[in-house]
Write an enzyme that holds these catalytic residues in place. Structure first.
Site, PDB file in Angstrom:
ATOM      1  CG  ASP A  78      -1.855  -1.176   1.272  1.00 38.11           C
ATOM      2  OD1 ASP A  78      -2.034  -1.824   0.230  1.00 38.11           O
ATOM      3  OD2 ASP A  78      -2.396  -1.474   2.359  1.00 38.11           O
ATOM      4  NE  ARG A 113     -16.409  -6.469 -24.298  1.00 36.29           N
ATOM      5  CZ  ARG A 113     -15.824  -7.640 -24.448  1.00 36.29           C
ATOM      6  NH1 ARG A 113     -14.555  -7.788 -24.089  1.00 36.29           N
ATOM      7  NH2 ARG A 113     -16.479  -8.645 -24.932  1.00 36.29           N
ATOM      8  N   GLY A 121      -4.647  -1.405  -2.224  1.00 34.60           N
ATOM      9  CA  GLY A 121      -4.032  -0.201  -1.666  1.00 34.60           C
ATOM     10  C   GLY A 121      -4.756   0.325  -0.442  1.00 34.60           C
ATOM     11  CD  GLU A 172      -8.171  -2.771  -1.582  1.00 34.25           C
ATOM     12  OE1 GLU A 172      -8.625  -3.902  -1.833  1.00 34.25           O
ATOM     13  OE2 GLU A 172      -7.268  -2.579  -0.741  1.00 34.25           O
ATOM     14  NE  ARG A 216     -17.882  -8.046 -20.580  1.00 38.34           N
ATOM     15  CZ  ARG A 216     -17.476  -9.140 -21.208  1.00 38.34           C
ATOM     16  NH1 ARG A 216     -16.334  -9.709 -20.878  1.00 38.34           N
ATOM     17  NH2 ARG A 216     -18.191  -9.670 -22.164  1.00 38.34           N
ATOM     18  CG  HIS A 222      -5.137 -11.806  -2.307  1.00 37.34           C
ATOM     19  ND1 HIS A 222      -6.501 -11.816  -2.329  1.00 37.34           N
ATOM     20  CD2 HIS A 222      -4.781 -11.374  -1.079  1.00 37.34           C
ATOM     21  CE1 HIS A 222      -6.958 -11.421  -1.152  1.00 37.34           C
ATOM     22  NE2 HIS A 222      -5.940 -11.144  -0.367  1.00 37.34           N
ATOM     23  CD  GLN A 224      -3.310  -5.370  -6.979  1.00 37.84           C
ATOM     24  OE1 GLN A 224      -3.239  -4.162  -6.900  1.00 37.84           O
ATOM     25  NE2 GLN A 224      -4.354  -6.047  -6.559  1.00 37.84           N
ATOM     26  NE  ARG A 225      -1.657  -9.514  -0.076  1.00 39.00           N
ATOM     27  CZ  ARG A 225      -2.292  -9.559   1.083  1.00 39.00           C
ATOM     28  NH1 ARG A 225      -2.747  -8.451   1.621  1.00 39.00           N
ATOM     29  NH2 ARG A 225      -2.474 -10.685   1.714  1.00 39.00           N
TER      30      ARG A 225
HETATM   31  O1  F6P Z   1      -2.555  -3.961   3.280  1.00 40.06           O
HETATM   32  C1  F6P Z   1      -2.223  -4.748   2.197  1.00 40.06           C
HETATM   33  C2  F6P Z   1      -3.473  -5.257   1.521  1.00 40.06           C
HETATM   34  O2  F6P Z   1      -3.110  -6.053   0.415  1.00 40.06           O
HETATM   35  C3  F6P Z   1      -4.452  -4.167   1.079  1.00 40.06           C
HETATM   36  O3  F6P Z   1      -4.074  -3.538  -0.111  1.00 40.06           O
HETATM   37  C4  F6P Z   1      -5.726  -4.959   0.995  1.00 40.06           C
HETATM   38  O4  F6P Z   1      -6.874  -4.160   1.187  1.00 40.06           O
HETATM   39  C5  F6P Z   1      -5.579  -5.918   2.140  1.00 40.06           C
HETATM   40  O5  F6P Z   1      -4.205  -6.064   2.408  1.00 40.06           O
HETATM   41  C6  F6P Z   1      -6.174  -7.260   1.849  1.00 40.06           C
HETATM   42  O6  F6P Z   1      -6.031  -8.026   2.985  1.00 40.06           O
HETATM   43  P1  F6P Z   1      -6.644  -9.467   3.103  1.00 40.06           P
HETATM   44  O7  F6P Z   1      -5.863 -10.348   2.180  1.00 40.06           O
HETATM   45  O8  F6P Z   1      -6.436  -9.823   4.535  1.00 40.06           O
HETATM   46  O9  F6P Z   1      -8.090  -9.358   2.703  1.00 40.06           O
END
Ligand code: F6P
Length: 292
Positions: A78, A113, A121, A172, A216, A222, A224-225
């Site tokens: 974030d 579209r 974030g 989000e 769309r 996730h 992104q993580r």
């Molecule tokens: O804080 C990091 C983050 O990936 C945020 O961007 C996201 O809102 C949140 O964690 C999602 O967390 P969880 O996987 O616990 O729903």
């Protein structure tokens, strides 16, 4: 787990954790803090290095207030921690989101579209701002600036007039100016945060209703993580690690290592966690130049 050479070999290109730790709130668990202290003492742990975002480091700060020897390391996609220019994880998330937007352009070139890309974030628009600018978004919506849906639809229509599909990057946590659209309320986690996600779908429906054009949504979630970190994040994490160990050796507890320019400095955990670092108006205005 003793972190000897064998244990850490090969982790440089890995994301996530080899320890299996995750964000949890021990303050909410009865006797949680005492259990932490007992476990640290039983394991012969001299100091705790807490690696995480506002929740993890907020807990680290409270543990420090209760006598635990803690040093913090800022790690969150974030990028919303005060006191540091960047947190590690952010650059990786931005690059993943940018690549996704690049791929959406392929569809944008042929389909008529509106394409919406929802990124994470939480209450800060950093990922949306950076990925949206890097990916050439038609409009970027962030939590710091409630959006006007009429304006968004104008941008969408102007992009259609240039025979290209609009690409809208929405954080989000973004929301419309009050009363413009019905939003769903999510459940709360153990830190009292609402679970975000879903604004992209709401936006798509609204754009379809107002413009008559198909819309769309792609929610990156996730994705992104995960996966392998960028070189920037690997270097930053490595430098943070070195400096965190130095802080422990210096007995400088209750601090967080932080990036200022190209230097690593130490800031108080209280400074790092008392206020979220959100996107300043001036940064959003730079992106706005390219909207529409
Ligand atoms: O804080 C990091 C983050 O990936 C945020 O961007 C996201 O809102 C949140 O964690 C999602 O967390 P969880 O996987 O616990 O729903």
């Amino acid at each position: 787990m003793p972190l000897d050479i064998q244990a850490v070999r090969g982790i440089l290109p890995r994301g996530g954790t080899i320890l299996g730790s995750s964000r949890t709130n021990p303050i909410k668990i009865e006797g949680g803090v005492d259990r932490i202290k007992d476990n640290l003492a039983a394991g012969g742990v001299d100091a705790l290095i807490a690696i995480g975002g506002e929740d993890t480091l907020g807990v680290a700060r409270q543990l420090f207030d209760r006598g635990v020897r803690v040093v913090g390391v800022p790690k969150t996609i974030d990028n919303d921690l005060s006191g540091t220019d960047y947190t590690f994880g952010f650059d990786t998330a931005v690059n993943i989101a940018t690549e996704a937007i690049d791929r959406l352009h392929t569809t944008a070139e042929s389909h008529h579209r509106a394409l919406i890309c929802e990124v994470m974030g939480r209450h800060a628009g950093w990922i949306a701002l950076h990925a949206g600018m890097a990916g050439g978004a038609n409009v970027i919506l962030i939590p710091e600036k409630p959006f006007d849906i009429d304006r968004v639809c104008e941008y969408v229509e102007s992009r259609f007039r240039t025979r290209y599909s609009p690409i809208i990057v929405v954080a989000e946590g973004a929301h419309p100016v009050e009363g413009q659209m019905a939003l769903q309320a999510g459940e709360l986690d153990s830190f009292g945060h609402v679970r975000l996600g879903g604004i992209g779908e709401v936006l798509a429906k609204e754009i379809e209703k107002r413009t008559g054009k198909e819309a769309r949504t792609t929610v990156l979630g996730h994705i992104q993580r995960g996966g392998t970190p960028t070189a920037f994040d690997r270097v930053l994490a490595t430098r943070f690690g070195l400096q965190a160990i130095d802080a422990v050796h210096a007995g400088d507890f209750g601090t967080m290592v932080a990036l200022r320019g190209t230097d690593i400095v130490r800031v108080g955990l209280d400074e790092a966690t008392s206020e979220l670092k959100t996107v300043p108006v001036s940064r959003y205005e730079e992106a706005e130049v390219f909207f529409g």
